[in-house]
Design an enzyme around this catalytic site. Sequence first.
Site, PDB file in Angstrom:
ATOM      1  N   ASN A 156     -29.061  13.757   8.866  1.00 40.14           N
ATOM      2  CA  ASN A 156     -29.667  14.872   8.139  1.00 40.14           C
ATOM      3  C   ASN A 156     -29.729  14.642   6.631  1.00 40.14           C
ATOM      4  O   ASN A 156     -30.680  15.059   5.998  1.00 40.14           O
ATOM      5  CB  ASN A 156     -28.996  16.203   8.479  1.00 40.14           C
ATOM      6  CG  ASN A 156     -27.538  16.216   8.143  1.00 40.14           C
ATOM      7  OD1 ASN A 156     -26.846  15.219   8.317  1.00 40.14           O
ATOM      8  ND2 ASN A 156     -27.054  17.330   7.643  1.00 40.14           N
ATOM      9  N   GLU A 254     -15.963  14.949   9.287  1.00 38.98           N
ATOM     10  CA  GLU A 254     -16.788  16.067   8.786  1.00 38.98           C
ATOM     11  C   GLU A 254     -17.728  16.425   9.924  1.00 38.98           C
ATOM     12  O   GLU A 254     -18.635  15.647  10.230  1.00 38.98           O
ATOM     13  CB  GLU A 254     -17.597  15.633   7.559  1.00 38.98           C
ATOM     14  CG  GLU A 254     -16.774  15.247   6.357  1.00 38.98           C
ATOM     15  CD  GLU A 254     -16.161  16.429   5.645  1.00 38.98           C
ATOM     16  OE1 GLU A 254     -16.428  17.583   6.034  1.00 38.98           O
ATOM     17  OE2 GLU A 254     -15.382  16.190   4.712  1.00 38.98           O
ATOM     18  N   CYS A 288     -25.125  20.876   7.773  1.00 38.09           N
ATOM     19  CA  CYS A 288     -23.866  21.253   8.425  1.00 38.09           C
ATOM     20  C   CYS A 288     -23.391  22.619   7.944  1.00 38.09           C
ATOM     21  O   CYS A 288     -22.719  23.332   8.669  1.00 38.09           O
ATOM     22  CB  CYS A 288     -22.814  20.195   8.166  1.00 38.09           C
ATOM     23  SG  CYS A 288     -22.620  19.810   6.428  1.00 38.09           S
ATOM     24  N   GLU A 466     -13.361  15.485   1.942  1.00 37.34           N
ATOM     25  CA  GLU A 466     -14.068  14.525   1.101  1.00 37.34           C
ATOM     26  C   GLU A 466     -14.271  15.141  -0.283  1.00 37.34           C
ATOM     27  O   GLU A 466     -14.021  16.320  -0.484  1.00 37.34           O
ATOM     28  CB  GLU A 466     -15.438  14.197   1.704  1.00 37.34           C
ATOM     29  CG  GLU A 466     -15.357  13.383   2.988  1.00 37.34           C
ATOM     30  CD  GLU A 466     -16.717  12.859   3.440  1.00 37.34           C
ATOM     31  OE1 GLU A 466     -17.697  13.609   3.351  1.00 37.34           O
ATOM     32  OE2 GLU A 466     -16.780  11.694   3.878  1.00 37.34           O
TER      33      GLU A 466
HETATM   34  P1  NAD Z   1     -23.964  12.544  15.967  1.00 36.89           P
HETATM   35  O1  NAD Z   1     -22.561  12.958  16.152  1.00 36.89           O
HETATM   36  O2  NAD Z   1     -24.855  12.483  17.147  1.00 36.89           O
HETATM   37  O3  NAD Z   1     -24.048  11.108  15.300  1.00 36.89           O
HETATM   38  C1  NAD Z   1     -23.417  10.807  14.071  1.00 36.89           C
HETATM   39  C2  NAD Z   1     -23.203   9.312  13.960  1.00 36.89           C
HETATM   40  O4  NAD Z   1     -22.243   8.906  14.944  1.00 36.89           O
HETATM   41  C3  NAD Z   1     -24.451   8.471  14.224  1.00 36.89           C
HETATM   42  O5  NAD Z   1     -24.448   7.379  13.335  1.00 36.89           O
HETATM   43  C4  NAD Z   1     -24.233   8.008  15.658  1.00 36.89           C
HETATM   44  O6  NAD Z   1     -24.913   6.811  15.965  1.00 36.89           O
HETATM   45  C5  NAD Z   1     -22.730   7.796  15.670  1.00 36.89           C
HETATM   46  N1  NAD Z   1     -22.092   7.818  16.997  1.00 36.89           N
HETATM   47  C6  NAD Z   1     -22.456   8.542  18.078  1.00 36.89           C
HETATM   48  N2  NAD Z   1     -21.602   8.293  19.111  1.00 36.89           N
HETATM   49  C7  NAD Z   1     -20.687   7.397  18.654  1.00 36.89           C
HETATM   50  C8  NAD Z   1     -19.562   6.740  19.250  1.00 36.89           C
HETATM   51  N3  NAD Z   1     -19.199   6.977  20.502  1.00 36.89           N
HETATM   52  N4  NAD Z   1     -18.850   5.883  18.508  1.00 36.89           N
HETATM   53  C9  NAD Z   1     -19.195   5.658  17.222  1.00 36.89           C
HETATM   54  N5  NAD Z   1     -20.258   6.218  16.607  1.00 36.89           N
HETATM   55  C10 NAD Z   1     -20.996   7.088  17.320  1.00 36.89           C
HETATM   56  O7  NAD Z   1     -24.551  13.523  14.853  1.00 36.89           O
HETATM   57  P2  NAD Z   1     -26.031  13.622  14.328  1.00 36.89           P
HETATM   58  O8  NAD Z   1     -26.873  14.259  15.396  1.00 36.89           O
HETATM   59  O9  NAD Z   1     -26.467  12.320  13.749  1.00 36.89           O
HETATM   60  O10 NAD Z   1     -25.845  14.644  13.107  1.00 36.89           O
HETATM   61  C11 NAD Z   1     -25.827  16.021  13.262  1.00 36.89           C
HETATM   62  C12 NAD Z   1     -24.413  16.557  13.255  1.00 36.89           C
HETATM   63  O11 NAD Z   1     -23.729  16.156  12.086  1.00 36.89           O
HETATM   64  C13 NAD Z   1     -24.367  18.066  13.238  1.00 36.89           C
HETATM   65  O12 NAD Z   1     -23.397  18.518  14.163  1.00 36.89           O
HETATM   66  C14 NAD Z   1     -23.932  18.399  11.829  1.00 36.89           C
HETATM   67  O13 NAD Z   1     -23.288  19.632  11.684  1.00 36.89           O
HETATM   68  C15 NAD Z   1     -23.032  17.260  11.521  1.00 36.89           C
HETATM   69  N6  NAD Z   1     -22.880  17.109  10.073  1.00 36.89           N
HETATM   70  C16 NAD Z   1     -21.685  17.461   9.491  1.00 36.89           C
HETATM   71  C17 NAD Z   1     -21.536  17.370   8.114  1.00 36.89           C
HETATM   72  C18 NAD Z   1     -20.239  17.766   7.419  1.00 36.89           C
HETATM   73  O14 NAD Z   1     -20.056  17.389   6.272  1.00 36.89           O
HETATM   74  N7  NAD Z   1     -19.355  18.498   8.059  1.00 36.89           N
HETATM   75  C19 NAD Z   1     -22.587  16.909   7.337  1.00 36.89           C
HETATM   76  C20 NAD Z   1     -23.776  16.558   7.954  1.00 36.89           C
HETATM   77  C21 NAD Z   1     -23.907  16.657   9.338  1.00 36.89           C
END
Ligand code: NAD
Length: 492
Positions: A156, A254, A288, A466
């Site tokens: 995002n 996060e 998020c 962070e």
């Molecule tokens: P996601 O969890 O699907 O993927 C995030 C990352 O993790 C990607 O690079 C993905 O390839 C990797 N990943 C997935 N499975 C993995 C595994 N088993 N082992 C290692 N890496 C793995 O999330 P997304 O769809 O890319 O992003 C959206 C989510 O991120 C939403 O839930 C959002 O709230 C959250 N988010 C949180 C924050 C925060 O600061 N709290 C900020 C931005 C986004």
Amino acid sequence: MSASSLAELKPMLIGDQWVAREDDALESINPATGAVNYRVSVADAALVDRAVATARAAAASKAWRDMLPHARAQVLGRISDGIRAHSDELARLQMIENGKVWSECRAQVASAAATYRYYAAVCETLGAEVTPSRGDYLSMTAYEPYGVVAAITPWNSPMTMEAQKIAPALAAGNAVVLKPSEITPAVGLAVARIALEAGLPPGILNVLPGTGAGTGKALIHHPDVRMISFTGGTITGRNIAAVAAQRLIPVALELGGKSPHIIFGDANLQAAVDGVVDGIFEGSGQSCVAGSRLFVQRNVLEQVVEMLVARANSIRVDLPDAEGAQMGPVAGFRHRERIESLVASARQEKGEILAGGRRPDGDRFAQGSFYLPTVIAGLSNQATAVREEIFGPVVCVLPFDDEDDLVAQANDTVFGLASGVWTANYQRAWRVARALEAGVVWINTYKQLSIATPFGGFKESGIGREKGVTGVRLYQQSKGIYWSMNPANLPE
Ligand code: NAD
């Protein structure tokens, strides 16, 4: 040969080697047009191994380990300058990969540059401690890097999310292997090129595009990865934390949110509705901290809903680079399907769709993954669309009667990332801010973020904080050093 297989193949970065790999290459798709931007090389387990070995050697090298803080700070400062000098390139890469509008992409590039600048200052000024001695010795606390940090990021806001991890991890003296989201791999690759040009020693920042199940999994299981910094969904975070627990390595998480945005009857309703609109529709709700549950005191509910619906209907949804565009597409077609299924669940659970709830009409939007700003009312706090993170431009409006009712409803969620309160009563603002189970509370504002303030979630929204000066400590382990002052312990 298909057109997409002829598209440019971007290489990954290991040390100072740009490594191209045809097998399993990812297709980067522009969500506004459906067109293939380019293809991106993917790291398999052997390349993950090579990158981690390269990072490990670089972290242990004299060039990095013994670099004095002010010299390291200079490198971080030059990366910041390089990011600013390449603002248009970086903003465009993010825009064509996740569909955010141009003005937001530009702002995020500026924010990433500021993050490197901030951690340059932190690096230069960071101290250690001499602790009060409890005997005939000098006792100190020194802070040391972990070695190789795996940074795993979502799609995002790759510009800011990656800077928030890489800058403090480097300031702390680590080497980083970044695994960007499979949807947005290009920004990380471009920043790594800028970092090399800025004089970061090769191997200190490596970028391995790939899927979570492939590259990500290989990376977090690698025995020489000593710390994991993850931003993404809660389910993924839980899986990664389980691996870290097995491996007994630290993890910073996060994660997702379902943030309550609260309007009391005495608030400045115009300002509050502006805050709500920005808080949920900026970035097509793919934030998020999106204020996705709107709680409105019952005596102003009708008025607020009317103002909100008018504003939602007037948002200019357009191609992200169109002049005056306020909302682009969501980041992908599968993601839009998920948003649509959650809005369908709201319909089934007797929700009333007051705005949006569908794709925009017109040829201009036909090839992209667009979805209109959506306002839903009439759901209970237990409804699926109210409980699950939608991560799209959808806000659910819920009424409340008084402060106790509000706090109970707002906290009735597994998440605890952010929240916002609008009221003219400062005592109430304080009480509610303290009662909300969330890592961030905005009072009479929303979504204002500063690199100087620690950020992170309560409950299932994360572990660790962070940003801020202390953000650098996420990437360091302390070491107690006791140094005897007893001359009898020295040779004659
Ligand atoms: P996601 O969890 O699907 O993927 C995030 C990352 O993790 C990607 O690079 C993905 O390839 C990797 N990943 C997935 N499975 C993995 C595994 N088993 N082992 C290692 N890496 C793995 O999330 P997304 O769809 O890319 O992003 C959206 C989510 O991120 C939403 O839930 C959002 O709230 C959250 N988010 C949180 C924050 C925060 O600061 N709290 C900020 C931005 C986004």
